[in-house]
Design a protein around this motif. Structure first.
Motif, PDB file in Angstrom:
ATOM      1  N   GLY A 273     -54.420  13.051  66.407  1.00  0.00           N
ATOM      2  CA  GLY A 273     -54.933  12.909  64.971  1.00  0.00           C
ATOM      3  C   GLY A 273     -54.837  11.443  64.716  1.00  0.00           C
TER       4      GLY A 273
ATOM      5  N   GLY B   4     -55.501   9.867  61.757  1.00  0.00           N
ATOM      6  CA  GLY B   4     -55.123   9.287  60.456  1.00  0.00           C
ATOM      7  C   GLY B   4     -53.946   8.532  60.378  1.00  0.00           C
ATOM      8  N   GLY B   5     -53.217   8.104  61.214  1.00  0.00           N
ATOM      9  CA  GLY B   5     -52.129   7.315  61.045  1.00  0.00           C
ATOM     10  C   GLY B   5     -51.055   7.711  62.024  1.00  0.00           C
TER      11      GLY B   5
ATOM     12  N   PHE C 251     -50.395  12.608  65.636  1.00  0.00           N
ATOM     13  CA  PHE C 251     -49.856  13.943  66.001  1.00  0.00           C
ATOM     14  C   PHE C 251     -51.120  14.894  66.699  1.00  0.00           C
ATOM     15  CE2 PHE C 251     -48.666  18.307  65.284  1.00  0.00           C
ATOM     16  CZ  PHE C 251     -47.343  18.366  65.364  1.00  0.00           C
TER      17      PHE C 251
ATOM     18  N   LYS D 225     -51.143  21.152  66.126  1.00  0.00           N
ATOM     19  CA  LYS D 225     -51.079  21.211  64.910  1.00  0.00           C
ATOM     20  C   LYS D 225     -51.752  22.639  64.401  1.00  0.00           C
ATOM     21  CE  LYS D 225     -51.833  17.905  61.758  1.00  0.00           C
ATOM     22  NZ  LYS D 225     -52.254  16.698  60.694  1.00  0.00           N
TER      23      LYS D 225
ATOM     24  N   ASN E  18     -59.223  14.804  55.432  1.00  0.00           N
ATOM     25  CA  ASN E  18     -58.704  13.617  54.793  1.00  0.00           C
ATOM     26  C   ASN E  18     -59.539  12.525  54.912  1.00  0.00           C
ATOM     27  OD1 ASN E  18     -57.005  11.847  53.645  1.00  0.00           O
ATOM     28  ND2 ASN E  18     -55.411  12.568  54.677  1.00  0.00           N
TER      29      ASN E  18
ATOM     30  N   SER F 257     -57.576   4.488  52.695  1.00  0.00           N
ATOM     31  CA  SER F 257     -57.306   3.550  51.834  1.00  0.00           C
ATOM     32  C   SER F 257     -56.340   2.560  52.097  1.00  0.00           C
ATOM     33  CB  SER F 257     -56.534   3.899  50.200  1.00  0.00           C
ATOM     34  OG  SER F 257     -57.405   5.034  49.815  1.00  0.00           O
TER      35      SER F 257
ATOM     36  N   ILE G 297     -51.572   6.734  47.975  1.00  0.00           N
ATOM     37  CA  ILE G 297     -50.808   7.962  48.121  1.00  0.00           C
ATOM     38  C   ILE G 297     -51.129   9.084  48.288  1.00  0.00           C
ATOM     39  CG2 ILE G 297     -50.081   8.293  45.855  1.00  0.00           C
ATOM     40  CD1 ILE G 297     -47.769   8.129  48.941  1.00  0.00           C
TER      41      ILE G 297
ATOM     42  N   GLY H 148     -53.432   9.719  50.181  1.00  0.00           N
ATOM     43  CA  GLY H 148     -53.837  10.139  51.502  1.00  0.00           C
ATOM     44  C   GLY H 148     -52.456  10.796  52.437  1.00  0.00           C
ATOM     45  N   GLU H 149     -51.453  10.632  51.749  1.00  0.00           N
ATOM     46  CA  GLU H 149     -50.372  11.235  52.485  1.00  0.00           C
ATOM     47  C   GLU H 149     -50.819  12.880  52.254  1.00  0.00           C
ATOM     48  OE1 GLU H 149     -47.002  13.350  53.285  1.00  0.00           O
ATOM     49  OE2 GLU H 149     -47.677  13.297  51.460  1.00  0.00           O
ATOM     50  N   GLU H 150     -50.443  13.661  53.353  1.00  0.00           N
ATOM     51  CA  GLU H 150     -51.022  14.859  53.118  1.00  0.00           C
ATOM     52  C   GLU H 150     -50.475  15.781  52.349  1.00  0.00           C
ATOM     53  OE1 GLU H 150     -50.654  16.131  57.305  1.00  0.00           O
ATOM     54  OE2 GLU H 150     -48.686  16.425  57.169  1.00  0.00           O
TER      55      GLU H 150
ATOM     56  N   THR I 202     -60.710  12.418  63.384  1.00  0.00           N
ATOM     57  CA  THR I 202     -60.215  13.631  64.078  1.00  0.00           C
ATOM     58  C   THR I 202     -61.166  14.718  64.496  1.00  0.00           C
ATOM     59  OG1 THR I 202     -57.996  12.992  63.104  1.00  0.00           O
ATOM     60  CG2 THR I 202     -58.292  15.067  64.660  1.00  0.00           C
TER      61      THR I 202
ATOM     62  N   PRO J  25     -43.509   8.015  54.056  1.00  0.00           N
ATOM     63  CA  PRO J  25     -43.317   6.698  54.912  1.00  0.00           C
ATOM     64  C   PRO J  25     -43.814   5.464  54.121  1.00  0.00           C
ATOM     65  CG  PRO J  25     -44.178   8.311  56.303  1.00  0.00           C
ATOM     66  CD  PRO J  25     -44.189   8.905  54.699  1.00  0.00           C
TER      67      PRO J  25
END
Ligand SMILES: Cc1cc2nc3c(=O)[nH]c(=O)nc-3n(C[C@H](O)[C@H](O)[C@H](O)COP(=O)(O)O)c2cc1C
Ligand code: SF4
Ligand code: FES
Lengths: 470, 207
Positions: free
Chosen positions: A55, A57-58, A61, A66, A81, A85, A170, A172-174, A213, A399
């Motif tokens: 992944g 996105g950061g 994973f 997944k 996603n 930001s 925030i 962006g956090e899934e 991804t 996180p």
């Protein structure tokens, strides 16, 4: 060091119209989406697993894993996603603006593999133009019968909704993203139990994947997972997008194969530091990542494992370069300000801690610092992220809080003298200066949240500076 | 009985149909409510609550969470200057100060005529072209303090009906994060992002 372009190939070869469906199809587009209809879930999951795709996105994973975790209940949802930001990151914007059909085809493949019939693209609100581009592409795909009822003439239905965010990192956090898409405040949910793969959007199984991804999927099917995994010589497969910015001669997005070194990235690809200045530090993976310095890290390989072994991460792929004249206190303040501003306010250590850190850093920068301040910064950080370890030991729901501590780790480990000289000098010993614009906090202002809880981010008493005895 | 115009009501119906559950349409409907009145009012939020079948308190809780839902009167041109890390490294603070000084509007405020609002924002994904500025969420990259002053003067003088990223980039910008030419025909007409499916919140620039 040759880089095979995959996800930026079309926009590079056809700069004038890579975003159109005509160009997309004339360069092989949608062939893999169609082909996916004839493959089984197992075959598709296996192909992605074999590719080794991580992944982008950061969290890095594994994408295939997944998919394989997705709970069996239906309906299931897919959310792309595109909330990008994280300061320093602008790669997804390019993919959204320049090759939106690649994302749609990736969504078609993901949906078929996971029996999804309604997918979303969640685009940050400030990305007006990218959102327009994606919506136009979605409309084109509907018109052609590639989305909607019975895609590509099959009996498979797939709806796609483009959703615009409201200006909150925030989201962006899934799990925050899922809350936001449900029409709620974008506050992260506790994991467990709210793993998106089991209890995601509307409490149903949901896949959340980053724009980059998803953009890789048509290429993985076209090449085959095995072939894709050999694109780079490194253990990390395929290519990755890096957003290079700051004090470099050639900032921009680059699609690269893993396995090059930081020296190559900054000095060859990025063209070195303007005015031949010295490199002081760089942030290897977006604002959340612990910093690197030339004395220790310049010849490390850019890969997940090598970066982790050195105590940082590739995160969102953003690399921010700082030259010798950069004030490290000011840079740290600016990063911490971001996290303080974007904290959703649910967890006390994050909400209070980031605000304290910002205040202490600002007073050091403005010449009001004290000898104990660095220890104080470390102390407050310890309350957010125990032991200031990387990866962090979490005391918070998500996180974001622990990410704010990364700049403090850099000050403690590499720039102690510079902090001290701010204190001794009564101000910044370097060139940069001027008052820092302060941001009023956004998430959670005076309005009570819907469960009646006041969400006012009890801000620290300005009369009592941190470190003073109570 | 809706206080919204016929066309806005049609939009709202269309938007809600895009989601499996009505409540999910809260954010797009909030943009629609802003487009109706220029900023979010209590009446606008109550209207959204009716459409989404939730309480006004629930709508307010959402609206207050996000920076882009403006609950105060906002100028015709919302000038957002990035002062996040990369822009700061390359002079973003100076650009903000130039905008404040030239317009006489401190960040977080709107001028008396309701023409200009100034804010400073965190990273807007244009770090490769830092420092970056947006006007009504239309992006300009590589802006110097001098160009920022010119931008403010131009907005006040020319009062463009629709602001367009490419046009402003040409006039007031320099280096971009990535540059693949092609012109963009859409622009923004309000302090909300110009996003076409919402129709009312964007407009095509007439040649
Ligand atoms: C505070 C925070 C912000 C995040 N922002 C983003 C983002 O803007 N875009 C993104 O793709 N992932 C972001 N993530 C990561 C997502 O939670 C999630 O891991 C990712 O979207 C999964 O996609 P991937 O597996 O394709 O990487 C963020 C995570 C955190 C904790
Ligand atoms: S760590 Fe911060 S941003 Fe994350 S849930 Fe807690 S308060 Fe919100
Ligand atoms: S830091 Fe200003 S656009 Fe990213």
């Amino acid at each position: 060091m040759t880089t095979p372009l995959l996800i930026t190939r079309r926009m590079t070869d056809h700069p004038g119209d890579s975003q159109t469906i005509v160009r997309y199809e004339s360069t092989g587009g949608y062939a893999q989406g169609k082909r996916a209809l004839g493959l089984t879930r197992d075959e598709l999951v296996e192909e992605i697993k074999t590719s080794g795709l991580l992944g982008r996105g950061g969290a890095a994973f594994p994408a295939g894993l997944k998919w394989s975790f997705l709970a069996p209940e239906r309906p299931a949802y897919l959310v792309v996603n595109a909330d990008e930001s994280e300061p320093g990151t602008f790669k997804d914007r390019q993919l959204l603006e320049r090759d939106p059909h690649q994302i749609i085809e990736g969504m078609i493949i993901t949906s078929i593999a996971n029996e999804v019939h309604h997918a979303f693209v969640y685009i940050r609100g400030e990305y007006a133009k990218p959102a327009r581009r994606v919506q136009t592409a979605v409309d084109e795909a509907y018109a052609k019968g590639y989305l909607g009822g019975g895609i590509f003439g099959s009996d498979y239905d797939l709806e796609v909704t483009v959703h615009l965010g409201g200006g909150a990192y925030i989201c962006g956090e899934e799990t925050a993203l899922i809350n936001s898409l449900e029409g709620k405040r974008g506050e992260p949910r506790l994991k467990p139990p709210y793993f998106p793969a089991a209890k995601g959007l509307y409490m149903m199984p949901t896949i959340v994947n980053n724009v980059e991804t998803i953009s890789n999927l048509p290429h993985i099917l076209a090449l085959g997972g095995g072939e894709y995994s050999k694109v780079s010589d490194s253990a990390d497969t395929g290519t990755f997008m890096t957003s290079l910015s700051g004090h470099v001669n050639r900032p921009g997005n680059y699609e690269l194969a893993h396995g090059i070194t930081w020296r190559e990235l900054i000095y060859e690809i990025g063209g070195g530091i303007p005015d031949d200045k010295q490199l002081k530090a760089w942030i290897p993976g977006g604002a959340s990542a612990p910093w690197f310095i030339p004395e220790k890290h310049l010849d490390l390989e850019i890969s997940k494992d090598a970066t982790a072994a050195a105590g940082s991460m590739l995160g969102s792929g953003a690399v921010i370069v700082m030259d010798e004249d950069t004030c490290m206190v000011r840079a740290a303040e600016r990063l911490v300000r971001f996290f303080a501003h974007e904290s959703c306010g649910q967890c006390t250590p994050c909400r209070e801690g980031t605000t304290w850190l910002e205040m202490i850093l600002r007073r050091i920068e403005e010449g009001q610092g004290r000898a104990i301040d660095l220890d104080l910064l470390v102390d407050v950080s310890d309350g957010i992220s125990i032991g200031l370890a990387w990866p962090p030991k979490m005391t918070t729901i998500c996180p974001l809080g622990p990410s704010a501590v990364s700049p403090i780790m850099a000050l403690r480990d590499y720039f102690r003298d510079e902090v001290d000289s701010h204190v001794v000098n009564g101000g910044c010993p370097l060139k940069s200066g001027g008052a820092t614009p302060q941001t009023p906090r956004s998430p959670g202002d005076e309005t009570a949240s819907e469960d009646g809880r006041s969400s006012d981010p009890a801000s620290p008493d300005p009369d009592r500076m941190p470190g003073e005895s109570e | 009985m809706s206080s919204w115009s016929e066309s806005t009501q049609e939009r709202a119906t269309e938007i809600i149909a895009r989601y499996p559950e009505k409540r999910s349409a809260v954010m797009p409907l909030l943009y629609l409510a802003m487009a109706e009145e220029g900023h979010l009012t209590d009446a606008g939020m109550e209207e959204v609550a009716r459409w989404c079948e939730i309480t006004p308190a629930q709508v307010r809780a959402v609206a207050s969470f996000y920076t882009m839902f403006k609950r105060e009167r906002t100028g015709r041109y919302l000038v957002s200057c990035c002062t996040s890390i990369t822009c700061m490294l390359l002079g973003g603070d100076e650009v903000l100060h130039a905008v404040e000084d030239e317009s006489g509007v401190p960040h977080g405020e709107t001028d008396d005529e309701g023409m200009l609002s100034v804010e400073h924002v965190e990273c807007i994904g244009a770090c490769g072209g830092a420092p970056a500025v947006q006007v009504n969420y239309e992006l300009i990259e590589g802006v110097s303090p001098t160009q920022a002053r010119e931008l403010v003067r131009w907005l006040k003088r020319a009062r463009p009906e629709v602001v367009n990223s490419d046009e402003m980039q040409e006039l007031f910008g320099a280096r971009r994060s990535f540059d693949w030419g092609i012109s963009e025909e859409h622009g923004a007409i309000g302090p909300y992002p110009a996003f076409q499916p919402l129709g009312t919140v964007g407009s095509e620039v007439s040649e």
